[in-house]
Design an enzyme around this catalytic site. Sequence first.
Site, PDB file in Angstrom:
ATOM      1  N   GLU A 199       1.139  -1.216   0.072  1.00 57.10           N
ATOM      2  CA  GLU A 199       0.158   0.490   0.114  1.00 57.10           C
ATOM      3  C   GLU A 199       1.160   1.470  -0.255  1.00 57.10           C
ATOM      4  OE1 GLU A 199      -2.806  -0.084   3.323  1.00 57.10           O
ATOM      5  OE2 GLU A 199      -3.632   1.585   2.614  1.00 57.10           O
ATOM      6  N   ARG A 249       5.903 -13.095   9.316  1.00 55.01           N
ATOM      7  CA  ARG A 249       6.661 -11.676   9.228  1.00 55.01           C
ATOM      8  C   ARG A 249       7.479 -11.743   9.145  1.00 55.01           C
ATOM      9  NH1 ARG A 249       2.470  -7.939   8.771  1.00 55.01           N
ATOM     10  NH2 ARG A 249       3.302  -6.134   9.226  1.00 55.01           N
ATOM     11  N   LYS A 294       4.266   0.601   9.387  1.00 59.57           N
ATOM     12  CA  LYS A 294       4.246   2.085   8.930  1.00 59.57           C
ATOM     13  C   LYS A 294       3.651   2.894  10.168  1.00 59.57           C
ATOM     14  CE  LYS A 294       2.632   0.152   5.199  1.00 59.57           C
ATOM     15  NZ  LYS A 294       3.108  -0.004   3.293  1.00 59.57           N
TER      16      LYS A 294
HETATM   17  P1  ATP Z   1       0.474  -2.213   7.670  1.00 59.14           P
HETATM   18  O1  ATP Z   1       2.323  -1.565   8.656  1.00 59.14           O
HETATM   19  O2  ATP Z   1       0.176  -0.449   6.981  1.00 59.14           O
HETATM   20  O3  ATP Z   1      -0.222  -2.557   8.014  1.00 59.14           O
HETATM   21  P2  ATP Z   1       1.781  -3.520   5.998  1.00 59.14           P
HETATM   22  O4  ATP Z   1       3.033  -3.647   6.371  1.00 59.14           O
HETATM   23  O5  ATP Z   1       1.061  -4.234   6.369  1.00 59.14           O
HETATM   24  O6  ATP Z   1       0.962  -2.150   6.252  1.00 59.14           O
HETATM   25  P3  ATP Z   1       1.861  -3.570   2.789  1.00 59.14           P
HETATM   26  O7  ATP Z   1       2.289  -2.041   1.884  1.00 59.14           O
HETATM   27  O8  ATP Z   1       0.098  -3.652   3.091  1.00 59.14           O
HETATM   28  O9  ATP Z   1       1.913  -3.276   4.851  1.00 59.14           O
HETATM   29  O10 ATP Z   1       2.765  -4.505   2.772  1.00 59.14           O
HETATM   30  C1  ATP Z   1       3.347  -5.070   1.416  1.00 59.14           C
HETATM   31  C2  ATP Z   1       3.079  -7.054   1.661  1.00 59.14           C
HETATM   32  O11 ATP Z   1       4.617  -6.771   2.870  1.00 59.14           O
HETATM   33  C3  ATP Z   1       3.042  -7.485   2.508  1.00 59.14           C
HETATM   34  O12 ATP Z   1       2.059  -8.832   1.460  1.00 59.14           O
HETATM   35  C4  ATP Z   1       3.021  -7.674   3.621  1.00 59.14           C
HETATM   36  O13 ATP Z   1       2.726  -8.938   3.822  1.00 59.14           O
HETATM   37  C5  ATP Z   1       4.377  -7.517   3.429  1.00 59.14           C
HETATM   38  N1  ATP Z   1       4.807  -7.366   4.710  1.00 59.14           N
HETATM   39  C6  ATP Z   1       4.689  -6.193   5.886  1.00 59.14           C
HETATM   40  N2  ATP Z   1       5.619  -5.948   6.545  1.00 59.14           N
HETATM   41  C7  ATP Z   1       5.997  -7.320   6.424  1.00 59.14           C
HETATM   42  C8  ATP Z   1       6.667  -8.200   7.648  1.00 59.14           C
HETATM   43  N3  ATP Z   1       7.423  -7.330   8.616  1.00 59.14           N
HETATM   44  N4  ATP Z   1       7.449  -9.223   7.126  1.00 59.14           N
HETATM   45  C9  ATP Z   1       7.175  -9.735   5.837  1.00 59.14           C
HETATM   46  N5  ATP Z   1       6.151  -9.100   5.163  1.00 59.14           N
HETATM   47  C10 ATP Z   1       5.234  -7.836   5.143  1.00 59.14           C
HETATM   48 MG    MG Z   2      -1.004  -4.343   4.713  1.00 52.18          MG
END
Ligand code: ATP
Ligand code: MG
Length: 567
Positions: A42, A272, A282
Site C-alpha cells: 500500500e 513476518r 508503518k
Molecule cells: P501496515 O504497517 O500499514 O499494516 P503492511 O506492513 O501490511 O502495512 P503493506 O504495504 O500492506 O504493508 O505490505 C505489502 C506486503 O509486504 C504485504 O504482502 C505484507 O504482507 C508484506 N509485509 C509487510 N510487513 C512485513 C513484514 N514485517 N515481514 C514480511 N512481510 C511483510
Molecule cells: Mg497491509
Amino acid sequence: MTGMTHDETEEKKSLNFVEEIVVNDLKAGKNDGRLQTRFPPEPNGYLHIGHAKAICMDFGIAEKYNGVCNLRLDDTNPIKEDTEYVEAIKKDIQWLGFKWENIYHASDYFQQLWDFAVRLIKEGKAYVDEQSSEQIALQKGTPTQPGTPSPFRDRPIEENLELFNKMNSGEAEEGSMVLRAKLDMGSPNMHFRDPIIYRIINKEHHRTGNKWKAYPMYDFAHGQSDYFEGVTHSICTLEFVPHRPLYDHFIDELKEGKDLNNHRPRQIEFNRLNLTYTVMSKRKLLALVKEGLVNGWDDPRMPTLCGLRRRGYSPESIRKFIDMIGYTKFDALNDVAMLEAAAREDLNARAIRVSAVLNPVRLVITNYPEGQVEELEAVNNPENEADGTHSIEFSRELWIEREDFMEVAPKKYFRLTPGNEVRLKNAYIVKCTGCKKDENGTVTEVYCEYDPNSKSGMPGSDRKVKGTLHWLSCAHCLPAEVRLYDRLFSVENPGADDRDFRELLNPSSLTVLENCYVEKFAAEKKPLDYLQFQRIGYFTMDKDSRPDHLIYNRTVSLKDTWSKKSK
Ligand code: ATP
Ligand code: MG
C-alpha cells in the site's frame, strides 16, 4: 524415500514450504503450468526490511521457477496514500535487485469492483448499513458469541442500490453509511460476520482524482485484484490466515459459476520479519518521522530500506539476512545482530579499506626529517586483489587514535606506551618515547622514533611487533564528521507491552563526532560506496556530505560489541 532420486530428495530438503507448494502445483499442471505472483504494497509509507522479506519471496520465487512477478500498488485508501511513496517503493525494489513484469494498481479495478458490488446487491448479497461504526462493532459479537443482525440487513434491493449510488456521488456523508456483504452473523470466522466492503472517503485519490467517493475495503479488493490479473500464488503474511476463507469466498462469487478448475489464485501465508530494537509498523514509523524523532524516512537508524541504504547496508547483505532467517509458519522476533553479521560478512568482501581517525591525537616522529613526504602503497581490499591499491602520504606528524596511546599501560597493551614498539600500517615500526600534556593532564602530543629499515615491504622489514596502528598524515588528510549509530530503541521488543514506543527510544542512538580525519582517497568516494575504516568498522559517505564538509555514516562496527555489552 521411495520413488525419489537422491537429487530430488536433496532439492526437496532445501526448499521452503512455499516453494514446495509452488513446485507441486507446477508439477500437477495447475494454472496450465503458469506461475504468477505479485508484491502488493500500500503506497502509504516507505518500504522497510520486513517488506524486503516479502519482496524476496514474491520476486524470488517467480525468478526461480520461470514465473512472473508484478508490482501491484494496493491503493484503495486515498487518506494515507501518496505518489511520493509510489516512487520510493519502485526505487527500493530495484535497489534490492528485482524487476517487476508489470505495474498494476488496485485503483485500476475500481469500476470492476463497483460493478461486482452492484451485482451482489442485486442478488441480495450486500446491503447498505447506516449504523455508526461503533454500533456495527458492538453487534459483531465475539469469537464465542454470535453477532446481531443490523436493522438494515433486509432493506429492499432498490433502496440499497440508491444508497450505494449516494455513497459514491457525494450525497451521503463520510461515515454515514457503509456497504456490507450479507454473509453469516453467526460464523465462527469473525471476518464472515457481514464484513464492510465499501466505505465513503471524501478525499482526492492520487490516481483517480475525484471520480470515486466509495472505496472498497482490503478484503473486497485484494483477492479480486489477484483474480483479475491472473495471479496463481498470492503470498502474504500470517495475519491474513483468517482472511483466507473470505478471499476464497469472493472469488467464488466473482467467477459466476464458471468452472475455474485450478485457475484460481491461492493464498499462502508465511511469518513476518520482526526485528529486535526497532518497530516495523508503518503507522509507528510515520509517527517517528512526523514528530521529528528521527531525521526522515531515510534516517540511517530507521529499519526502512532507504535508511539501511543510506547507512551503508548493501542489498546483498539484506538478501543474505533474509535467506538466513528463512520462511516458516510461526511468528518470531529476529535478532538484529544477525542482520549486522550478514552485513559484516558481505561488506568484508566488497568494502574499500581506508584510514580514518575518529578521536585524534598528534603523533610526532622526532627522528623523521621535517618536510619529508613519502607516498606509500595501501591495498584497497585484501579480499579482492582486482580492487587494486591507492597511495597514502606519510610524514613526520600524524594523527592517531587517542585510545592507541597510554602513558601508563597495563601489561597486555600492545599499542603505544613509552618504550613499546608498534607498526604504523603500511609504513614503519616506531618506538614510543613519551608525550606532552596540558595543564589538565590531557595528552596533547605523543612522541616516537621510527626505524628507517622497517618500512613495510622492504627486505628485512618483517620484524614482528605485536600491534599495528592506523594513522593519517596531518598535512595530507581532511577533516570529517562521522556519525555513529546505535539501536533506535533501548528495549528488545518495543511493541511488546503497553508503553508508548516513543518512551522507549534509545537516547544515544546517534553520536556525532565532529573532529575526525579521513584520508583523501575516502573523500573521493561517493555516497553508497562501501568503505572500511581500518580497525573501526564499515562506513559510507552520507548523502549530505560536501567536499568542504565531509560526512560519513557507520554501517556496523567491525565486531559485535553489543552482544558483549549486554551480557
Ligand atoms: P501496515 O504497517 O500499514 O499494516 P503492511 O506492513 O501490511 O502495512 P503493506 O504495504 O500492506 O504493508 O505490505 C505489502 C506486503 O509486504 C504485504 O504482502 C505484507 O504482507 C508484506 N509485509 C509487510 N510487513 C512485513 C513484514 N514485517 N515481514 C514480511 N512481510 C511483510
Ligand atoms: Mg497491509
